[in-house]
Design an enzyme around this catalytic site. Structure first.
Site, PDB file in Angstrom:
ATOM      1  N   PRO A  10      69.046 -24.539 134.395  1.00 46.44           N
ATOM      2  CA  PRO A  10      68.201 -25.059 133.325  1.00 46.44           C
ATOM      3  C   PRO A  10      67.309 -24.035 132.650  1.00 46.44           C
ATOM      4  CG  PRO A  10      67.442 -25.800 135.472  1.00 46.44           C
ATOM      5  CD  PRO A  10      68.764 -25.156 135.686  1.00 46.44           C
ATOM      6  N   ASN A  11      67.131 -24.233 131.347  1.00 48.91           N
ATOM      7  CA  ASN A  11      66.269 -23.458 130.465  1.00 48.91           C
ATOM      8  C   ASN A  11      66.827 -22.080 130.113  1.00 48.91           C
ATOM      9  OD1 ASN A  11      64.037 -25.441 130.321  1.00 48.91           O
ATOM     10  ND2 ASN A  11      63.837 -24.967 132.502  1.00 48.91           N
ATOM     11  N   ARG A  18      62.412 -17.693 125.450  1.00 50.23           N
ATOM     12  CA  ARG A  18      61.652 -18.238 126.567  1.00 50.23           C
ATOM     13  C   ARG A  18      60.875 -17.148 127.294  1.00 50.23           C
ATOM     14  NH1 ARG A  18      64.158 -19.949 132.354  1.00 50.23           N
ATOM     15  NH2 ARG A  18      62.228 -20.703 133.302  1.00 50.23           N
ATOM     16  N   TYR A  23      61.475 -12.840 130.851  1.00 51.82           N
ATOM     17  CA  TYR A  23      62.939 -12.913 130.795  1.00 51.82           C
ATOM     18  C   TYR A  23      63.562 -11.992 129.745  1.00 51.82           C
ATOM     19  CZ  TYR A  23      61.943 -16.959 133.666  1.00 51.82           C
ATOM     20  OH  TYR A  23      61.472 -17.777 134.663  1.00 51.82           O
ATOM     21  N   ASN A  72      72.945 -18.150 138.577  1.00 51.16           N
ATOM     22  CA  ASN A  72      71.508 -18.167 138.360  1.00 51.16           C
ATOM     23  C   ASN A  72      71.122 -19.648 138.272  1.00 51.16           C
ATOM     24  OD1 ASN A  72      68.874 -18.145 137.557  1.00 51.16           O
ATOM     25  ND2 ASN A  72      69.138 -16.499 136.046  1.00 51.16           N
ATOM     26  N   ALA A  75      65.572 -23.112 138.091  1.00 52.11           N
ATOM     27  CA  ALA A  75      64.669 -23.924 138.922  1.00 52.11           C
ATOM     28  C   ALA A  75      65.383 -24.669 140.038  1.00 52.11           C
ATOM     29  CB  ALA A  75      63.920 -24.912 138.033  1.00 52.11           C
ATOM     30  N   ASP A  85      74.712 -27.623 149.227  1.00 55.73           N
ATOM     31  CA  ASP A  85      75.867 -28.236 149.905  1.00 55.73           C
ATOM     32  C   ASP A  85      77.170 -27.921 149.174  1.00 55.73           C
ATOM     33  OD1 ASP A  85      74.148 -31.299 150.964  1.00 55.73           O
ATOM     34  OD2 ASP A  85      74.212 -29.272 151.823  1.00 55.73           O
ATOM     35  N   GLU A  96      73.731 -14.739 144.253  1.00 57.71           N
ATOM     36  CA  GLU A  96      72.599 -15.464 143.679  1.00 57.71           C
ATOM     37  C   GLU A  96      71.861 -14.480 142.777  1.00 57.71           C
ATOM     38  OE1 GLU A  96      69.823 -16.984 146.580  1.00 57.71           O
ATOM     39  OE2 GLU A  96      68.264 -17.308 145.072  1.00 57.71           O
ATOM     40  N   HIS A  98      68.859 -13.633 139.780  1.00 54.26           N
ATOM     41  CA  HIS A  98      67.660 -14.013 139.015  1.00 54.26           C
ATOM     42  C   HIS A  98      67.278 -12.852 138.105  1.00 54.26           C
ATOM     43  CE1 HIS A  98      67.104 -17.487 141.598  1.00 54.26           C
ATOM     44  NE2 HIS A  98      67.303 -16.712 142.631  1.00 54.26           N
ATOM     45  N   ILE A  99      66.957 -13.148 136.891  1.00 56.93           N
ATOM     46  CA  ILE A  99      66.544 -12.120 135.929  1.00 56.93           C
ATOM     47  C   ILE A  99      65.251 -11.467 136.404  1.00 56.93           C
ATOM     48  CG2 ILE A  99      65.675 -11.800 133.564  1.00 56.93           C
ATOM     49  CD1 ILE A  99      67.622 -14.142 132.791  1.00 56.93           C
ATOM     50  N   SER A 100      64.320 -12.306 136.832  1.00 62.56           N
ATOM     51  CA  SER A 100      63.016 -11.800 137.290  1.00 62.56           C
ATOM     52  C   SER A 100      63.024 -11.604 138.798  1.00 62.56           C
ATOM     53  CB  SER A 100      61.916 -12.812 136.908  1.00 62.56           C
ATOM     54  OG  SER A 100      62.135 -14.043 137.617  1.00 62.56           O
ATOM     55  N   ARG A 105      56.541 -13.473 142.013  1.00 62.01           N
ATOM     56  CA  ARG A 105      55.967 -14.491 141.131  1.00 62.01           C
ATOM     57  C   ARG A 105      55.244 -15.564 141.937  1.00 62.01           C
ATOM     58  NH1 ARG A 105      60.381 -16.382 137.028  1.00 62.01           N
ATOM     59  NH2 ARG A 105      58.520 -17.375 136.131  1.00 62.01           N
TER      60      ARG A 105
HETATM   61  C1  DHK Z   1      65.018 -18.336 136.027  1.00 60.34           C
HETATM   62  C2  DHK Z   1      64.301 -19.485 136.010  1.00 60.34           C
HETATM   63  O1  DHK Z   1      64.462 -20.388 135.057  1.00 60.34           O
HETATM   64  C3  DHK Z   1      63.239 -19.730 136.987  1.00 60.34           C
HETATM   65  O2  DHK Z   1      63.141 -21.109 137.346  1.00 60.34           O
HETATM   66  C4  DHK Z   1      63.438 -18.900 138.224  1.00 60.34           C
HETATM   67  C5  DHK Z   1      64.974 -17.391 137.154  1.00 60.34           C
HETATM   68  C6  DHK Z   1      63.683 -17.462 137.857  1.00 60.34           C
HETATM   69  C7  DHK Z   1      65.302 -15.975 136.719  1.00 60.34           C
HETATM   70  O3  DHK Z   1      64.479 -15.047 136.934  1.00 60.34           O
HETATM   71  O4  DHK Z   1      66.403 -15.806 136.185  1.00 60.34           O
HETATM   72  O5  DHK Z   1      62.387 -19.003 139.030  1.00 60.34           O
END
Ligand code: DHK
Length: 146
Positions: A10-11, A18, A23, A72, A75, A85, A96, A98-100, A105
């Site tokens: 999501p997002n 964003r 990001y 990724n 959330a 699962d 796995e 994550h950009i950040s 954080r």
């Molecule tokens: C992206 C998100 O949307 C957050 O909910 C994660 C992750 C971090 C990212 O760093 O790609 O916490």
């Protein structure tokens, strides 16, 4: 050649707009192109959804036909036992991503369910980390790692 699945939660459709201080300014479609370039001959299934159900359905598709997964979960990383699962059923390597650097954080981002089954975790490299994850996944696939 089996495809790799690059799944985004999501997002992430809002990348580029964003919270750019976290990001960056790279859009998701630019990320997709970087991944396809890095994958070379390897087919790529690249997807993004704001729906937990749809994300899990793509994991199920990967279980039946994918060579590896880069995910990724955004959330859902920190909330979804259903996603954990599903990923547990996948027999190939899972990165796995994550950009950040989620560990630097807020504490809500510190406990990942996905890390309980991922082969490895990449975090903090920015969007430019995605093609690096594609290269890393090819290595894991070639070594038959899980
Ligand atoms: C992206 C998100 O949307 C957050 O909910 C994660 C992750 C971090 C990212 O760093 O790609 O916490």
């Amino acid at each position: 050649m089996k495809p790799i699945y690059i799944l985004n939660g999501p997002n992430l459709n809002r990348l580029g707009k964003r919270e750019p201080d976290i990001y960056g300014l790279t859009t998701l479609s630019e990320v997709e192109q970087m991944c396809r370039d890095a994958a070379g001959e390897r087919p790529v299934e690249f997807h993004q959804t704001n729906s937990e159900e749809r994300l899990i359905d793509w994991v199920h598709e990967a279980i039946d036909s994918g060579a590896g997964i880069i995910i990724n979960p955004a959330a859902f990383t920190f909330t979804s036992i259903a996603l954990l699962d599903a990923l547990k059923m996948f027999k190939g390597p899972i990165i796995e991503f994550h950009i950040s650097n989620v560990h630097r954080r807020e504490s809500i981002y510190h406990r990942s369910y996905v890390s309980m089954t991922a082969t490895t975790v990449m975090a903090g490299l920015g969007a430019e980390g995605y093609p690096l994850a594609v290269k890393a996944l090819e290595t894991l696939i070639s070594r038959g790692m899980r």
